[in-house]
Design an enzyme around this catalytic site. Structure first.
Site: not given
Lengths: 235, 679
Positions: B344-345
């Protein structure tokens, strides 16, 4: 003035409840400076406060039991008990639970106004692991938790070290120089007084000029003692 | 039938390519004249909303497209009073390098009815989105503006995001605008005044000197490094004393033939004292007592807590500690893994998982691994625990977690390490705490108290999958009874010495920056790189850090970084920059030592005796809080900018008036170092 004898009597009795016995010269000179219309309660308090804020050497009636025995500094006596009560005043205090250097750093941080901002400017931030890594170096700056080592002086001017064997309320690095303690049934081991709650009463007070000198010299003192410690270290 | 035309713009090409792949499946790739880094991906897509069947062009920018600068009449350092830069007009224009990208956006905007912005979902991304909007509107004032909300590049998440367009958040845009304006003004004014006043002095001994650059985050960061350096340099070791007690005792409970007695080590609860006399007295009291008496014997369950969900700051700190990578390198690699859709980010402050995120399903994806698959399978089969919730939530991104499983062999060496860490951390979060039993025995010996403790680890749980933390059995304690007395086998007084603090390491510096609001989790690594680049500090492997063989680990991609928070608004950091300089750096935990220039600047500023010194974090921290207030809609951009300009002006005045103080520090450390700086 007919009342004077009674007043002296009243005040002496009152001070006796604090285990303090002033000498007559000091007491009469001081009573003479009181306003004639002062009521008894006020006079008691005023004299008491003056006594706390004056050097014991000029205030206390010297009797064998109100001062340290002559041979108190004899290092061969491993253990003895002094009955007292002995009024003493604090001439110096040290927190021996922390290195001098860390105390010096804490004072300097405080002077920069950095410890007052709470959590936000935590300069020494340590994670669990880091704390584990160098437990040997105590570099934290928590409030003085002691134990403390004090230099205590009796009414005759004799100075003896005292060690805070267990935490005594009122003994911490915020204590004022000249603060009065009363010792009763206190142990002495090899010339060092062992301070415990049951044998010490912190009466309070200070000697202003001594306190100012001590405070002004504290950083220098810590620095000097830290350096002395490291140089006698040898190897 | 009229097909809607939609222009989508991502922040970097890797994102546009990945998202185009998810939405379009098949797409046509078009080149853009003048740039080789960004492409146009065209495809048809039917949005599951009012837009319906659409013809999509998916392109990208490369970080910021626009730059802020002073008009040319303010550019000559010798004719311009730096003071004027606090009020000088600022021109915002398209960066020359980005002209082809801007033209591409304009060209497509003319033919499209909707601009769909796909920049990263954080403040910086919001601001880049506003730049794209401005460029598109200049070509087509009627174009409708939408914004996609996404936090990873996983397929279902992207499709979900695509069908739910939102609006740009102008509060966030304004927060970044005000920060960029302040950075530009203060950076330029202080850089000029410092350089013009000090460079002649320094150049006399160091002809190599460039400009003396100021940045509102870099100076406090440097301040932390210098502060710790001075602590190390000034440190005086001091002796301390302690008492140690040992006792040999048969373990009667588990008696075996020819079993030797257990040696139990008791530690003094006072630890150690810095006064020999006091310890001698206490030690004597112990010896006089002869017998020690057991006053406590306690066994109780204990546990070691599983870690919290992973934030950027934690990733950076752990990267230094366990992965032998410095913070900017870790972030560059994580960014690459994100762009490829594996994690994820990676820029997030959040350490709690929202209920919507199905952590169990994410564990399921990791069951195919040979290394941690069995543990993941165990979680799926019933050992799963909902992760602990920390106290931070940036409301934009979830904690860093693996999005998909990837075969390690397809990743570069560094990517493997970071991916493995992210996965193991996530699985650890979803596991149970480690459980054990702790035994404590306390004795009274001459009125002094001593403790011995023993630990048995019963269930390792999360530790099975998280080798970065240790929790081991200690020696077992034999049975004692309360009230039991014994003569200690040995009692001795020991002596030790305080050890100096160490130079500040990268994880410690990040912690300090984090606690004091210097930079955001996303920009800290860059600020650290900056003070190295500017020759204010040098980094080196931390003492005793094992040097790991530098295995060949060139990443197969060079992820674009953004010039976040860059003082002079250089727009995107582009390829290279901080990333390139970090690559050559030493592996392992780094520690920082200031250069003479770094020390001189900080000491000079501290000697100005200004409570809001540039070397302290206060000014910057305030500013960072005000950015948040803008984002929350509590303050306006103009208001915040004005207030901060006034503050920095006051510091500027003081700097100018007392330049002699700064010069004295430069003289002390750089011009005549040997005279004043003995050792």
């Amino acid at each position: 003035m007919a009342n004077n004898a009674r007043l002296i009597q009243e005040i002496t009795t009152f001070l006796a409840t604090k285990s303090l016995t002033p000498n007559t010269t000091w007491l009469t000179t001081n009573l003479a400076t009181l306003k004639p219309d002062i009521h008894l309660q006020g006079a008691k308090q005023l004299i008491y406060i003056r006594l706390l804020n004056t050097s014991l050497q000029s205030t206390i009636q010297i009797t064998p039991s109100s001062i340290f025995p002559q041979d108190i500094l004899n290092g061969n006596i491993t253990s003895r008990l002094l009955k007292g009560p002995i009024p003493v005043q604090v001439m110096d205090i040290e927190d021996i639970g922390k290195s001098r250097w860390s105390q010096l750093e804490a004072i300097e941080a405080d002077e920069r106004g950095e410890t007052t901002r709470g959590q936000e400017i935590v300069r020494v931030v340590r994670d669990e692991e880091d704390a584990e890594r160098d437990q040997s170096a105590t570099q934290t700056s928590s409030p003085s938790s002691g134990p403390h080592k004090l230099l205590l002086q009796d009414a005759k001017g004799l100075r003896v070290y005292g060690f805070e064997l267990s935490t005594v309320t009122g003994i911490n690095m915020n204590i004022h120089i000249g603060c009065k303690l009363v010792l009763r049934d206190v142990s002495v081991a090899r010339g060092v007084i062992l301070l415990e709650p049951k044998s010490v009463t912190v009466a309070g007070g200070k000697i202003e000029e001594l306190h100012q000198t001590w405070k002004a010299g504290r950083k220098e003192n810590l620095k000097r003692m830290a350096n002395a410690g490291s140089s006698t270290q040898g190897g | 039938m009229v097909v809607r035309r939609i222009l989508c713009v991502a922040e970097k090409n890797s994102i546009s390519k990945a998202v185009a792949g998810h939405l379009g499946g098949q797409y046509q790739t078009g080149n853009i004249r003048g740039t080789q880094y960004v492409k146009n991906y065209s495809f048809d897509y039917t949005f599951n909303n009012s837009w319906g069947p659409s013809s999509v062009v998916f392109t990208a920018v490369s970080g910021h497209i626009m730059q802020q600068e002073f008009p040319s009449r303010f550019k000559n350092w010798n004719n311009t009073d730096p003071w004027d830069l606090f009020e000088a007009p600022i021109e915002k224009s398209i960066d020359e390098k980005n002209q082809p990208i801007a033209n591409n956006i304009k060209q497509h905007a003319q033919r499209c009815s909707i601009l769909y912005i796909w920049t990263d979902c954080d403040r910086e991304g919001e601001n880049i989105g506003a730049e794209i909007r401005q460029i598109a509107l200049s070509a087509n004032p009627r174009i409708e503006i939408k914004r996609a909300h996404f936090s990873n590049i996983e397929r279902t998440h992207i499709i979900q995001a695509a069908n739910n367009p939102l609006l740009l958040d102008d509060n966030q845009v304004n927060a970044i605008e005000s920060r960029m304006e302040l950075d530009l003004r203060t950076g330029a004014a202080f850089t000029r005044v410092l350089t013009l006043s000090l460079q002649d002095m320094i150049k006399a001994v160091d002809p190599e000197l460039g400009i003396i650059s100021y940045g509102s985050c870099q100076f406090p960061t440097l301040g932390f490094v210098v502060n710790q350096y001075l602590r190390v340099k000034n440190f005086v070791p001091e002796p301390f004393w302690s008492i140690k007690i040992t006792h040999k005792k048969e373990d009667e409970k588990n008696k075996k033939p020819d079993q030797r007695p257990i040696t139990v080590n008791f530690n003094w609860v006072r630890g150690h004292l810095f006064d020999r006399m006091a310890v001698v007295l206490l030690f004597e009291r112990c010896l006089n007592a002869k017998f020690a008496k057991v006053i406590k014997m306690e066994r109780k369950p204990t546990s070691k807590w599983r870690p919290l969900p992973l934030t950027t700051v934690e990733l950076q700190k752990n990267g230094s500690r366990f992965l032998q990578m410095n913070s900017s390198r870790v972030m560059a690699v994580a960014e690459g893994l994100y762009q490829k859709g594996w994690i994820s980010y990676p820029r997030t402050e959040t350490d709690q998982f929202d209920r919507e995120i199905n952590c169990q399903a994410l564990c399921q994806k990791q069951t195919q691994s040979r290394e941690w698959g069995p543990h993941a399978q165990g979680l799926v089969n019933g050992n799963f625990r909902q992760p602990r919730r920390g106290t931070h939530n940036d409301k934009a991104h979830p904690p860093i977690h693996p999005v998909n499983y990837v075969e390690k062999s397809t990743l570069s060496h560094e990517e493997q390490k970071v991916y493995e860490f992210v996965v193991r951390r996530f699985l650890a979060c979803c596991s149970d705490d480690a459980k054990g039993e702790k035994t404590t025995v306390a004795i009274d010996y001459g009125a002094e108290i001593f403790n011995a403790t023993g630990l048995i680890v019963l269930h390792r749980n999360y530790l099975e999958v998280y080798p970065y933390e240790k929790w081991e059995d200690s020696q077992q304690l034999p049975e004692y009874q309360v009230g039991e007395t014994f003569i200690p086998t040995e009692a001795k007084m020991t002596e030790g010495k305080t050890s100096p603090p160490h130079y500040i390491t990268e994880p410690e510096l990040i912690t300090l920056m984090d606690k004091n609001g210097i930079g955001t989790d996303a920009t800290m690594a860059e600020h650290i790189s900056k003070i190295k680049e500017r020759n204010y500090v040098e980094s080196r492997p931390a003492t005793a850090a094992g040097r790991l063989a530098a295995a060949s680990d060139e990443g197969d991609t060079a992820p674009a970084t953004r010039g976040r928070g860059g003082a002079r608004g250089r727009g995107r950091g582009g390829r290279g920059g901080a990333t390139a300089s970090a690559r050559g750096a030493t592996r392992g935990v780094e520690e920082f030592v200031p250069t003479t220039l770094g020390i001189a600047l900080i000491e000079g500023y501290e000697n100005l005796n200004f409570s809001t010194s540039l070397s302290k974090p206060f000014l910057r921290k305030e500013m960072e809080l005000q950015m948040k207030a803008i984002c929350d809609g509590q303050r306006t951009r103009n208001d915040v900018v004005q207030e901060n300009i006034e503050r920095y002006r006051a510091v500027y005045m003081r700097t100018k008036d007392q330049m002699s103080v700064l010069k004295a520090a430069v003289n002390k450390y750089i011009v005549e170092p040997e005279r004043s700086n003995g050792s």
